[in-house]
Design an enzyme around this catalytic site. Sequence first.
Site, PDB file in Angstrom:
ATOM      1  N   ASN A 141       0.799  -1.220   0.000  1.00  8.90           N
ATOM      2  CA  ASN A 141       0.000   0.000   0.000  1.00  8.90           C
ATOM      3  C   ASN A 141       0.836   1.276   0.000  1.00  8.90           C
ATOM      4  O   ASN A 141       0.307   2.359  -0.242  1.00  8.90           O
ATOM      5  CB  ASN A 141      -0.932   0.018   1.218  1.00  8.90           C
ATOM      6  CG  ASN A 141      -0.183  -0.033   2.533  1.00  8.90           C
ATOM      7  OD1 ASN A 141       0.605  -0.954   2.764  1.00  8.90           O
ATOM      8  ND2 ASN A 141      -0.417   0.928   3.403  1.00  8.90           N
TER       9      ASN A 141
ATOM     10  N   GLN B 228      -5.377  -3.562  -1.722  1.00  8.96           N
ATOM     11  CA  GLN B 228      -4.964  -2.651  -2.790  1.00  8.96           C
ATOM     12  C   GLN B 228      -5.071  -3.273  -4.178  1.00  8.96           C
ATOM     13  O   GLN B 228      -4.711  -2.635  -5.169  1.00  8.96           O
ATOM     14  CB  GLN B 228      -3.534  -2.172  -2.558  1.00  8.96           C
ATOM     15  CG  GLN B 228      -3.353  -1.287  -1.336  1.00  8.96           C
ATOM     16  CD  GLN B 228      -3.939   0.098  -1.504  1.00  8.96           C
ATOM     17  OE1 GLN B 228      -4.254   0.534  -2.597  1.00  8.96           O
ATOM     18  NE2 GLN B 228      -4.093   0.816  -0.392  1.00  8.96           N
TER      19      GLN B 228
ATOM     20  N   ALA C 268     -14.038  -2.138   0.586  1.00 10.83           N
ATOM     21  CA  ALA C 268     -14.785  -1.526  -0.515  1.00 10.83           C
ATOM     22  C   ALA C 268     -14.327  -0.115  -0.840  1.00 10.83           C
ATOM     23  O   ALA C 268     -14.395   0.313  -1.994  1.00 10.83           O
ATOM     24  CB  ALA C 268     -16.280  -1.513  -0.190  1.00 10.83           C
TER      25      ALA C 268
ATOM     26  N   CYS D 102      -2.654   5.350   6.330  1.00 13.19           N
ATOM     27  CA  CYS D 102      -3.202   5.045   7.648  1.00 13.19           C
ATOM     28  C   CYS D 102      -2.370   5.652   8.760  1.00 13.19           C
ATOM     29  O   CYS D 102      -2.744   5.600   9.919  1.00 13.19           O
ATOM     30  CB  CYS D 102      -3.303   3.534   7.833  1.00 13.19           C
ATOM     31  SG  CYS D 102      -4.417   2.764   6.649  1.00 13.19           S
TER      32      CYS D 102
END
Length: 388
Positions: A152, A180, A201, A331
């Site tokens: 990611n 991903q 999603a 994140c």
Amino acid sequence: MRKVYLDSAATTQMRPEVIEEMTKVMTEVYGNPSSTHSYGREAKSLIETARKNVAKVLNVSAAEIIFTSGGTEADNLAIISCVRDLGVTRIISTPIEHHAVLYAIDQACEKHGATKVHVRLKECGTPDEEHLEELLKESDEKTLVSLMHVNNEIGNKIDIKSIAKLCKQYNALFHSDCVQSIGHYELDFSEIPVDFTAVSAHKFHGPKGVGFAFVRKGSGLQALIVGGSQERGVRAGTESVHNIVGLDKSLQMAYDNLEEERSYVLELKNYFKDQLISNVPGIKFNGNCSKDDKSTFTLLNVCLPIPADKAAMLLFTLDLKGIACSKGSACQSGAQKGSHVLTNVLKGEDLNKPSLRFSFSIYNTKEELDYVINVLKEYIEQFSTATV
């Protein structure tokens, strides 16, 4: 102020068609899907239709799709249950997985006595498959291998089919975080013997707060969240019907338009990369970005030719100019702690230079990228005398 969103690896803009579908469900189908009356049956029917549609995309059975709150829950479900319930005593992974995987592995080791082993990384940050085989050969312990399909932060892709077959050869379970990649790549799990995956999603223009775990039939995986018999007893809790419908709609649209949209986004990525090379002397790219078959088309991780002490205001400046991108993992955006991925991949002076992740979607344009290039160029030129 102009606004440019280049952080789609963090989350994507929802498609209008998905919002429309979800709004209809929230307005008209509000029954509890566990209820036996008509309201409940209608809601349950939508969930099971979505489950069948998702299963068809991956070429698996509907019974192997478990709806969750997102990728993090799906990762935790697979890793912790493998150790707690399936007898796994050894986990092979890398230090550059998503924190949902890293922290789940740590918890499995601390609370349930498993041990972890890291696969050696190649120079670009891709796991060394030959070393993985050595690790699989050297122990008869029941082993779980956990390697993400697409990283990611730097976008590297593993050969998921080859690694899945290698794990099968040595009787190891294989879990892959596909957050991903699903929605961006075709994956046929009837041919790829992966045991568990995690999907979210909101990475493919769907809603936040919903995802799914693929759990290979007969694996024996047990629930982490208990309290009801929903999701075949593997995930208790009243299902979020509108979110599941939104996941289904966004996934179907992603694959209905896959080739056209992938070509468009890849063209944006390559254009951005070429413009950076032309306008920013000394620019470098982290990971496998130069090889389309080994790097995702959705993101580019850039190492800028600025000393660290001159780059403290970089993200702030970009934000003031309306540009959204990410320093390291999305994140961790907002935290000043360095990226665990780049710490394990970069070497030498590049560790002390700022790296940014730009991630693209169908809603971006070349005109937006030109604007970003100009902002970056102006900012970096301030420190031209300090570049190395």
